[in-house]
Design an enzyme around this catalytic site. Sequence first.
Site, PDB file in Angstrom:
ATOM      1  N   HIS A 297       0.836  -1.205   0.000  1.00 32.43           N
ATOM      2  CA  HIS A 297       0.000   0.000   0.000  1.00 32.43           C
ATOM      3  C   HIS A 297       0.874   1.260   0.000  1.00 32.43           C
ATOM      4  O   HIS A 297       0.666   2.175  -0.814  1.00 32.43           O
ATOM      5  CB  HIS A 297      -0.908  -0.021   1.232  1.00 32.43           C
ATOM      6  CG  HIS A 297      -1.873   1.116   1.303  1.00 32.43           C
ATOM      7  ND1 HIS A 297      -3.214   0.984   1.014  1.00 32.43           N
ATOM      8  CD2 HIS A 297      -1.702   2.430   1.623  1.00 32.43           C
ATOM      9  CE1 HIS A 297      -3.818   2.145   1.154  1.00 32.43           C
ATOM     10  NE2 HIS A 297      -2.921   3.045   1.537  1.00 32.43           N
ATOM     11  N   GLU A 298       1.853   1.306   0.894  1.00 35.13           N
ATOM     12  CA  GLU A 298       2.686   2.504   0.996  1.00 35.13           C
ATOM     13  C   GLU A 298       3.609   2.665  -0.204  1.00 35.13           C
ATOM     14  O   GLU A 298       3.832   3.788  -0.678  1.00 35.13           O
ATOM     15  CB  GLU A 298       3.502   2.461   2.296  1.00 35.13           C
ATOM     16  CG  GLU A 298       2.667   2.427   3.567  1.00 35.13           C
ATOM     17  CD  GLU A 298       1.703   3.592   3.673  1.00 35.13           C
ATOM     18  OE1 GLU A 298       1.982   4.667   3.099  1.00 35.13           O
ATOM     19  OE2 GLU A 298       0.648   3.430   4.315  1.00 35.13           O
TER      20      GLU A 298
ATOM     21  N   HIS B  38       1.655   4.285  -2.976  1.00 32.02           N
ATOM     22  CA  HIS B  38       1.618   5.746  -2.853  1.00 32.02           C
ATOM     23  C   HIS B  38       2.909   6.377  -3.372  1.00 32.02           C
ATOM     24  O   HIS B  38       2.887   7.374  -4.107  1.00 32.02           O
ATOM     25  CB  HIS B  38       1.434   6.140  -1.375  1.00 32.02           C
ATOM     26  CG  HIS B  38       0.034   5.984  -0.871  1.00 32.02           C
ATOM     27  ND1 HIS B  38      -1.057   6.548  -1.498  1.00 32.02           N
ATOM     28  CD2 HIS B  38      -0.454   5.349   0.236  1.00 32.02           C
ATOM     29  CE1 HIS B  38      -2.153   6.252  -0.816  1.00 32.02           C
ATOM     30  NE2 HIS B  38      -1.809   5.520   0.242  1.00 32.02           N
TER      31      HIS B  38
ATOM     32  N   ASP C  89      -7.749   7.718   2.504  1.00 38.39           N
ATOM     33  CA  ASP C  89      -7.343   8.122   1.156  1.00 38.39           C
ATOM     34  C   ASP C  89      -8.565   8.408   0.284  1.00 38.39           C
ATOM     35  O   ASP C  89      -8.595   9.403  -0.471  1.00 38.39           O
ATOM     36  CB  ASP C  89      -6.492   7.028   0.507  1.00 38.39           C
ATOM     37  CG  ASP C  89      -5.215   6.763   1.287  1.00 38.39           C
ATOM     38  OD1 ASP C  89      -4.720   7.696   1.946  1.00 38.39           O
ATOM     39  OD2 ASP C  89      -4.711   5.625   1.237  1.00 38.39           O
TER      40      ASP C  89
END
Length: 634
Positions: free
Chosen positions: A432-433, A436, A509
Amino acid sequence: MPVNKDPKPPRSRTIANLVLWVATGLLLLNIAFTGFSGSQTAKEPYSMFIHRVQDQEVLKASVGQDEIRYQVKTTDGQPGEIYTTTPIFDLQLPQLLEDNGVEFAALPPPKGQWIGSLLSWVIPPLIFIAVWRFFLTRNGGGPQGALSIGKSKAKVYVEGEAGKITFEDVAGVEEAKAELVEIVDFLKTPKRFTDLGAKIPKGVLLVGPPGTGKTLMAKAVAGEAGVPFFSISGSEFVELFVGVGSSRVRDLFEQAKKQAPCIIFIDELDAIGKSRSSSSFYGGNDEREQTLNQLLTELDGFDASDTTVIVLAATNRPETLDPALLRPGRFDRQVLVDRPDLKGRQAILAIHAKEVKLADDVDLQQIATRTPGFAGADLANLVNEAALLAARRGHTQVQQADFSEAIERLVAGLEKKSRVLSDKEKEIVAYHEVGHALVGSVMPGTDRVEKISIIPRGMAALGYTLQLPTEDRFLRDEAELKGQIATLLGGRSAEELIFGNITTGASNDLQRATDLAEQMVTSYGMSQVLGPLAYDRAQRNMFLDNGMGNARRPISEDTAKAIDTEVKTLVEAGHQRALDILQTNRSLLESLAQQLLESEVIEGDSLREQLKQVMLPEAPLDLEGVPPAAVTTV
């Protein structure tokens, strides 16, 4: 420090002490009269008295409501000892006394009874007055020592005291400082202006976000001018009793006129200066409205001898103030004390850094670059937090690494190393990170990615991607806003791409991306279908972010449906754009995610070198050429 120029005890306190002494003396006098009146006699039970009467041992008796005093006979029938007893209500007692030959009469009133009755009426009111005066002296208070509920609570600072503040102690607000230099000239040399026929301004309103130094600026003006400085909060005028606020306003201005030239500083002016057209006011008897009316009267009441009394006020809610306060002749000057720019942040850091020991590797310019949007109070807190971290780590000097960690603590929250994630959750957070970071590294106008971490921080963050700007930005174009939406959706897109599923981790988000898309459509006019129109009418507070959205204008059902469709189109386009970028760079996504799972943190040059490998897809999604009819379909 606050000044108290009157060493003598206040008159109200002297009166309260006198009343207490008088009440105490009268109470002791009453005890003396009631305790020592009459002769001392032996006391017997009432049953013994009845037996003596029946045995004809009683010679005579004096019967009272609270006491019976009787004399017994000796063996030869002569008068003997006198006894007393407490009577019991008995209607047969007079007949019993008469049948047994007892001479009886009513008991005469004791000596001093009238004094006791008088004192019983006088002492309670005196005690009440004394207690009332005592509480008044505690609730009141003013700079001259006159303690009263209607007196001003303003603190007074005078020249020569320790901790004097000047313009050298204020940085980052040079425009506001230049505007207030003129006020200092007014206070130092008023004749230079009055000789030309100029009128010295009576009120200056400092407006700006919290923590930008409005109170500090006011103290600096007083320090530069070398005049007394009266400081009070707007909430200190208002009390439970109606009329107290206006009385304190009058007292404050009376004290200021006696010490002119001087400055009156009212912090949080909106506490008493809210618009009278607001629904919170219901009539002329409202305490805050009376206080506001008195303040307006005092601002208009300066005569020629009072021209060197200047009122400074501060608020972060100027849109709520009554128009009568802002008209010419009152607070007709508004000075913006805004958040500092890059140069201002560096100057503020230099001032606060004087109080700590800095290592040679500390770069204040780099710290200022990484802290956009920080106010003066935030920067002071940052320096203090870095010093605390250095002390906790056993350093003798504050290092650059301490400042970097302090910035992360303030932006993202404390590390939650005690929050243990499962291996599956760690893997999801890592992808997930990294999603980003990969999308954000190639989007136009986005901040530079500095760090990726899967160490939980704050209340809810299981991981975070730290992006820090390289410069201050005040405008964003449409392409940059679309890039921000794609970056926000990069984490969710990575989860879909790798696991074929989504989790609850992208809730924040999605919220931010949807809000940004709605602002683009309804506030910024960035819609090909709806055109350059703003559908938001009421503006939120310009300095306080209360989390409440703008009120929307009355719109038709078709327009509301078109807005929803446009917002949905923008978010879906950002989602698809993030998917395209991650699909193109899938190998890099998996490589960085595995590194992150091993080390938990990737930052610095190593991260930046790997992000340079990110490639844009050959045919990225572009909605600008899509026909409007296709865009608006649901």
